[in-house]
Design a protein around this motif. Structure first.
Motif, PDB file in Angstrom:
ATOM      1  N   SER A  12       0.815  -1.211   0.000  1.00  0.00           N
ATOM      2  CA  SER A  12       0.000   0.000   0.000  1.00  0.00           C
ATOM      3  C   SER A  12       0.851   1.265   0.000  1.00  0.00           C
ATOM      4  N   THR A  13       2.015   1.211   0.661  1.00  0.00           N
ATOM      5  CA  THR A  13       2.879   2.393   0.681  1.00  0.00           C
ATOM      6  C   THR A  13       4.338   1.980   0.462  1.00  0.00           C
ATOM      7  N   VAL A  14       5.012   2.693  -0.427  1.00  0.00           N
ATOM      8  CA  VAL A  14       6.422   2.412  -0.673  1.00  0.00           C
ATOM      9  C   VAL A  14       7.245   3.667  -0.402  1.00  0.00           C
ATOM     10  N   LEU A  15       8.313   3.510   0.367  1.00  0.00           N
ATOM     11  CA  LEU A  15       9.228   4.627   0.580  1.00  0.00           C
ATOM     12  C   LEU A  15      10.347   4.539  -0.460  1.00  0.00           C
ATOM     13  N   ILE A  16      10.628   5.663  -1.093  1.00  0.00           N
ATOM     14  CA  ILE A  16      11.677   5.696  -2.104  1.00  0.00           C
ATOM     15  C   ILE A  16      12.911   6.370  -1.507  1.00  0.00           C
ATOM     16  N   ALA A  17      13.963   5.568  -1.308  1.00  0.00           N
ATOM     17  CA  ALA A  17      15.155   6.094  -0.626  1.00  0.00           C
ATOM     18  C   ALA A  17      16.149   6.607  -1.662  1.00  0.00           C
ATOM     19  N   ASN A  18      15.711   7.580  -2.443  1.00  0.00           N
ATOM     20  CA  ASN A  18      16.567   8.110  -3.487  1.00  0.00           C
ATOM     21  C   ASN A  18      16.077   9.495  -3.903  1.00  0.00           C
ATOM     22  N   ARG A  19      16.693  10.056  -4.915  1.00  0.00           N
ATOM     23  CA  ARG A  19      16.322  11.383  -5.399  1.00  0.00           C
ATOM     24  C   ARG A  19      16.442  11.377  -6.919  1.00  0.00           C
ATOM     25  N   GLY A  20      16.287  12.529  -7.552  1.00  0.00           N
ATOM     26  CA  GLY A  20      16.554  12.652  -8.982  1.00  0.00           C
ATOM     27  C   GLY A  20      15.584  11.885  -9.851  1.00  0.00           C
ATOM     28  N   GLU A  21      16.046  11.580 -11.084  1.00  0.00           N
ATOM     29  CA  GLU A  21      15.144  10.984 -12.066  1.00  0.00           C
ATOM     30  C   GLU A  21      14.654   9.612 -11.638  1.00  0.00           C
ATOM     31  N   ILE A  22      15.483   8.827 -10.917  1.00  0.00           N
ATOM     32  CA  ILE A  22      15.059   7.468 -10.560  1.00  0.00           C
ATOM     33  C   ILE A  22      13.937   7.510  -9.526  1.00  0.00           C
ATOM     34  N   ALA A  23      13.940   8.510  -8.648  1.00  0.00           N
ATOM     35  CA  ALA A  23      12.849   8.651  -7.683  1.00  0.00           C
ATOM     36  C   ALA A  23      11.530   8.892  -8.427  1.00  0.00           C
ATOM     37  N   ILE A  24      11.585   9.749  -9.456  1.00  0.00           N
ATOM     38  CA  ILE A  24      10.398  10.031 -10.273  1.00  0.00           C
ATOM     39  C   ILE A  24       9.935   8.762 -10.995  1.00  0.00           C
ATOM     40  N   ARG A  25      10.906   8.034 -11.525  1.00  0.00           N
ATOM     41  CA  ARG A  25      10.612   6.792 -12.258  1.00  0.00           C
ATOM     42  C   ARG A  25       9.867   5.811 -11.356  1.00  0.00           C
ATOM     43  N   ILE A  26      10.321   5.697 -10.102  1.00  0.00           N
ATOM     44  CA  ILE A  26       9.703   4.758  -9.167  1.00  0.00           C
ATOM     45  C   ILE A  26       8.313   5.258  -8.742  1.00  0.00           C
ATOM     46  N   ILE A  27       8.188   6.578  -8.538  1.00  0.00           N
ATOM     47  CA  ILE A  27       6.867   7.137  -8.193  1.00  0.00           C
ATOM     48  C   ILE A  27       5.858   6.760  -9.285  1.00  0.00           C
ATOM     49  N   ARG A  28       6.273   6.907 -10.546  1.00  0.00           N
ATOM     50  CA  ARG A  28       5.352   6.619 -11.661  1.00  0.00           C
ATOM     51  C   ARG A  28       4.928   5.152 -11.657  1.00  0.00           C
ATOM     52  N   ALA A  29       5.896   4.251 -11.414  1.00  0.00           N
ATOM     53  CA  ALA A  29       5.569   2.824 -11.391  1.00  0.00           C
ATOM     54  C   ALA A  29       4.610   2.522 -10.237  1.00  0.00           C
ATOM     55  N   CYS A  30       4.840   3.141  -9.085  1.00  0.00           N
ATOM     56  CA  CYS A  30       3.955   2.951  -7.931  1.00  0.00           C
ATOM     57  C   CYS A  30       2.536   3.410  -8.258  1.00  0.00           C
ATOM     58  N   ARG A  31       2.436   4.568  -8.908  1.00  0.00           N
ATOM     59  CA  ARG A  31       1.115   5.111  -9.249  1.00  0.00           C
ATOM     60  C   ARG A  31       0.340   4.150 -10.143  1.00  0.00           C
ATOM     61  N   LEU A  32       1.077   3.500 -11.077  1.00  0.00           N
ATOM     62  CA  LEU A  32       0.419   2.544 -11.976  1.00  0.00           C
ATOM     63  C   LEU A  32      -0.238   1.424 -11.187  1.00  0.00           C
ATOM     64  N   LEU A  33       0.347   1.080 -10.042  1.00  0.00           N
ATOM     65  CA  LEU A  33      -0.163  -0.022  -9.232  1.00  0.00           C
ATOM     66  C   LEU A  33      -0.956   0.489  -8.024  1.00  0.00           C
ATOM     67  N   ASN A  34      -1.317   1.777  -8.056  1.00  0.00           N
ATOM     68  CA  ASN A  34      -2.072   2.382  -6.953  1.00  0.00           C
ATOM     69  C   ASN A  34      -1.385   2.265  -5.604  1.00  0.00           C
ATOM     70  N   ILE A  35      -0.075   2.438  -5.616  1.00  0.00           N
ATOM     71  CA  ILE A  35       0.677   2.394  -4.364  1.00  0.00           C
ATOM     72  C   ILE A  35       0.983   3.833  -3.950  1.00  0.00           C
ATOM     73  N   LYS A  36       0.787   4.117  -2.662  1.00  0.00           N
ATOM     74  CA  LYS A  36       1.106   5.441  -2.145  1.00  0.00           C
ATOM     75  C   LYS A  36       2.629   5.605  -2.071  1.00  0.00           C
ATOM     76  N   THR A  37       3.115   6.809  -2.373  1.00  0.00           N
ATOM     77  CA  THR A  37       4.572   7.000  -2.372  1.00  0.00           C
ATOM     78  C   THR A  37       5.017   7.950  -1.275  1.00  0.00           C
TER      79      THR A  37
END
Lengths: 158, 500
Positions: free
Chosen positions: B3-28
Motif C-alpha cells: 500500500s505504501t512504498v518509501l523511495i530512498a533516493n532522489r533525482g530521475e530514478i525517484a520520479i521513475r519509481i513514483i510513476r511505477a507505484c502510481r500505476l499499481l495504486n501504491i502510495k509513495t
C-alpha cells in the motif's frame, strides 16, 4: 577586419572574408540566413541548420540561451627576433586531408600570415598561413591532392 | 498489494519509481535533504520527509533515519533506486529487521555479490568465463608478482569491495607493481572499508556488455536481454543501447547461465550481469544487484516495465512471464544528459535551469527531474535526464535520436547534449565500432570544437544581419525626418504666400 569574439568563456579570432566566408581561428565556414520570421532566424552553416531567436539582448540558439561579445582584434606585435633564420621553412600537413585550394605559385614572394592554401579534413576547411616572410621555393602538392599527416606541402625560403 | 512504498533516493530514478507505484495504486513516500526541497520528487510524491541539512552520510545514506521515516509513514516496502544505499547489505538488513520489505535481493546476497572474488567464483561454477587472475586476496608483493608472472602484464589490481570505477590500478610492468599494490590497498581501505585487493589480467579497450535478469521469490528466473554500454567517460556510461552486438544464440546461452547463477544464489528481484567483450570472448565482470540507470533501453525493446516487475516481485507475486514470452523488437538508445561541460574536462555544473525544451514524438521518452526555474544543487550526481529513443532498427533509432537531441534544449548551465550529437555522427558509432575508449580514440574534442564554431558562425551571421537592418532602419528614420522638414518648409512657404 579581424575581431576577437568571446563565446562561452572561450576566445576566437574571427574574420569575415571578402567572399562572405567566415574564418574562425583559421577554419573557414559558409553561412546563409535562410529565413527570418519576426525575431527568429534559420541559419545554415555548412549544412547544419540552427534556429536563432532574439529576445531582448539574448541570442537563443536551438532553444539554448547564449551570449557573446565582439571586440576589435589587436595583434600582438612581438619584438623582432635578433637572429632571423636564413634556413628554409618546411610546411607539412597538420592533419590528414585534401588540398582544396592553393593561393601561391612557386617563386612567389609571401609575407608573414599570408594565406597559402586550404586543407580540408573531415568537412573542416583549415587555412594554412605562412609563418614568415619569404619566397615559395617549392610546392610539393597540387589542388585536389589527398595528403597524409606530416606530409610535406611546401618550402619557403626566407 | 503493497500500500505504501518509501523511495530512498532522489533525482530521475525517484520520479521513475513514483510513476511505477502510481500505476499499481501504491502510495509513495519520499525523503529529501534540505537543499533538495524544491526537487521534483518532493513535489510529486504523496508524502515527503526532510532529512535535514547535512552531508550525504547524514541524509540519503542515513540508514537509521530512513528506516525511522519508513516506520513513521507506515511504509510496507523501501525501493532504494540505484547508487546511495541500493547495494548496502547493512541497510537491507536493518529494513528487514523492522518488518519492512527491501525491494531488491536479500541482505546476504548483497553481501556475497559485493565481494568481487566471491561473485567471480559463483560465475565460474555455472560455466561462465571470467577474467584470468588471482583466485583469492592478494596481500604481499611476492603474491602479486607470482600471479602477474603467471597471467602476464598488463594487469589490474582491484579492491574486492570496490565499484564505480574507483579502487582500480592498472600495472603495465613489474617495476610499478609494488607501489600500485600499496596505492590500491590504501584506497580500498579508505573508500570501501576493507583493504583486500585481487589481481586480474587487464583487458584494454573492451566492449561493455550486460544482461538484465529478473527473479521472483519462488525460484523463477528469466533473462530479458542484453545492453551495450561501451561509450563511457571516466568509467561512467554515457550512451547505452539494446540489444548489444552479440548474436541471439550467444545472448540466450549466456542468459541461461546467468539464470542458473541466480537460481543457485536464490536471487530475488532485478539484477544485471556485466561482461567485458574482447576478441570475441565474453568475460564475466560483476553482478549489479539493483535497478540500473540504463534499464529503460531494455524496457523499450521488450515492452516490460522493469520497475513495475520489481514492485510485483516485492509483493510476493510470481513472474507473469516465462522465458518463452520474452520477445525483442527494434533497437533503443539511452543518452545520459549530464550537467557537465565536455569542453572543460566534464566539469560538473550547477545553477538555475532558465528554460527547457523536451523532445517528443513516437517512441521518444525523456526521464528527468529538472523543470524551468529549478535550481540544480552541486552536491549530487550530474545526471539530470535520460533521453530514451526506440527505432525499428539501429539506423532508424539513430535517426530518431538525432532529431530528438536537436529538439532537446536546456538553458542556464552547460550540458553534454552536444557531445551526444557529435558521437552519433561519427562513422565509428554508426558502424558499431564502439569500445570503452571511444571518446579518446575518436578525438571527440576536435568534433565538439568544430561544432562550437559552427554555432558561433550562425550567431555572428545573425548578428551582422541585425546590424545591417538597424543601420537601414536609422537611415529610413533620417529620410522620414527630411521629408517632414521639407513639408514644414513647404507649409511655411504656403503660409507666407497666404499672407502675401
Amino acid at each position: 577586419m579581424k575581431k576577437k569574439v568571446k563565446f562561452r568563456d572561450r576566445e576566437y579570432i574571427v574574420e569575415v572574408l571578402p567572399n562572405g566566408e567566415i574564418s574562425i581561428d583559421g577554419e573557414l565556414f559558409t553561412a546563409d540566413i535562410k529565413q527570418g520570421i519576426n525575431s527568429m532566424y534559420k541559419v545554415d552553416v555548412d549544412g547544419y541548420t540552427f534556429t536563432i531567436e532574439i529576445s531582448n539582448e539574448d541570442f537563443i540558439v536551438d532553444g539554448e540561451k547564449t551570449q557573446f561579445t565582439i571586440k576589435p582584434y589587436i595583434p600582438v606585435v612581438g619584438r623582432k627576433s635578433s637572429k632571423t633564420s636564413k634556413r628554409e621553412v618546411k610546411i607539412s600537413a597538420p592533419i590528414p586531408g585534401k588540398i582544396t585550394k592553393i593561393f601561391v605559385k612557386e617563386g612567389q614572394k609571401v609575407s608573414k600570415d599570408e594565406e597559402l592554401l586550404i586543407l580540408e579534413a573531415m568537412k573542416m576547411r583549415n587555412r594554412i598561413f605562412s609563418p614568415n616572410n619569404g619566397k615559395i621555393r617549392k610546392i610539393a602538392i597540387k589542388e585536389n591532392d589527398s595528403v597524409e599527416q606530416d606530409q610535406l606541402l611546401l618550402v619557403i625560403k626566407p | 498489494m503493497l500500500s505504501t512504498v518509501l523511495i530512498a533516493n532522489r533525482g530521475e530514478i525517484a520520479i521513475r519509481i513514483i510513476r511505477a507505484c502510481r500505476l499499481l495504486n501504491i502510495k509513495t513516500v519520499v525523503i529529501f535533504s534540505e537543499i533538495d526541497s524544491s526537487s521534483l520528487h518532493v513535489r510529486m510524491a504523496d508524502e515527503a520527509f526532510c532529512l535535514g541539512n547535512g552531508s550525504v552520510q547524514e541524509t540519503y545514506l542515513n540508514v537509521e533515519k530512513i528506516v525511522q521515516i519508513a516506520i513513521k509513514s507506515n511504509s510496507d516496502a523501501i525501493h532504494p533506486g540505484y547508487g546511495f544505499l541500493s547495494e548496502s547489505a547493512i541497510f537491507a538488513e536493518e529494513v528487514e529487521k523492522n518488518g519492512i520489505i527491501f525491494i531488491g535481493p536479500s541482505p546476504s546476497i548483497l553481501h556475497k555479490l559485493g565481494n568481487k572474488i566471491e561473485a567471480k567464483k559463483m560465475a565460474k561454477e555455472v560455466g561462465i568465463q571470467t577474467v584470468p587472475g588471482s583466485s583469492g586476496y592478494i596481500n604481499t608483493t611476492a603474491e602479486a608478482e607470482n600471479i602477474a608472472n603467471e597471467i602476464g602484464y598488463p594487469i589490474i589490481i582491484k579492491a574486492v569491495f570496490g565499484g564505480g570505477g574507483r579502487g582500480m590500478e592498472i600495472v603495465e610492468n613489474p617495476e610499478a607493481l609494488e607501489i600500485s599494490l600499496m596505492g590500491c590497498q590504501t584506497i580500498a581501505d579508505k573508500f570501501f572499508g576493507s583493504k583486500e585487493v585481487f589481481i586480474e589480467k587487464y583487458i584494454p579497450s573492451p566492449r561493455h556488455v550486460e544482461i538484465q535478469f529478473i527473479a521472483d521469490n519462488f525460484g523463477n528466473v528469466i533473462h530479458i536481454g542484453d545492453r551495450e554500454c561501451s561509450i563511457q567517460r571516466s568509467y561512467q556510461k554515457i550512451i547505452e543501447e539494446a540489444p548489444s552486438f552479440i548474436s541471439a544464440r550467444r545472448r540466450n546461452s549466456l542468459g541461461e547461465k546467468i539464470c542458473d547463477l541466480a537460481k543457485n544464489l536464490e536471487y530475488r528481484n532485478a539484477g544485471t550481469a556485466e561482461f567485458l567483450w574482447k576478441n570475441n570472448k565474453l568475460f564475466f565482470n560483476e553482478i549489479n544487484p539493483r535497478i540500473q540507470v540504463e534499464h529503460p533501453v531494455t524496457e523499450m525493446v521488450t515492452g516490460i516495465d522493469i520497475v513495475v516487475q520489481q514492485l510485483k516481485i516485492a509483493n510476493n507475486e510470481r513472474l507473469a512471464y516465462t522465458q518463452k514470452d520474452i520477445r525483442y523488437s527494434g533497437h533503443a538508445f539511452e543518452f545520459r544528459i549530464n550537467a557537465e561541460d565536455p569542453l572543460k574536462a566534464f566539469y560538473p555544473q550547477s545553477g538555475k535551469i532558465t528554460s527547457l525544451n523536451v523532445p517528443g514524438g513516437n517512441e521518444v521518452r525523456f526521464d528527468t527531474f529538472i523543470y524551468p526555474n529549478y535550481e540544480l544543487p552541486n552536491q549530487y550526481d550530474s545526471l539530470i535526464g535520460k533521453l530514451i529513443v526506440r527505432g525499428e532498427n539501429r539506423e532508424d533509432a539513430i535517426q530518431k535520436s538525432r532529431l530528438a537531441l536537436n529538439e532537446l534544449a536546456i538553458s542556464g548551465l552547460a550540458t553534454n547534449i552536444s557531445l551526444h550529437k557529435a558521437i552519433i555522427e561519427t562513422p565509428e558509432f554508426q558502424n558499431r565500432r564502439i569500445t570503452t575508449d571511444f571518446l579518446e580514440r575518436n578525438k571527440i574534442n576536435q568534433i565538439l570544437d568544430h561544432y562550437e564554431k559552427l554555432k558561433l558562425v550562425a550567431l555572428l551571421k545573425t548578428h551582422s544581419l541585425l546590424k545591417e537592418k538597424q543601420e537601414y532602419d536609422i537611415s529610413k528614420i533620417q529620410e522620414r525626418k527630411e521629408d517632414y522638414n521639407r513639408w514644414r518648409e513647404q507649409s511655411k512657404l504656403e503660409q507666407q504666400q497666404g499672407y502675401l
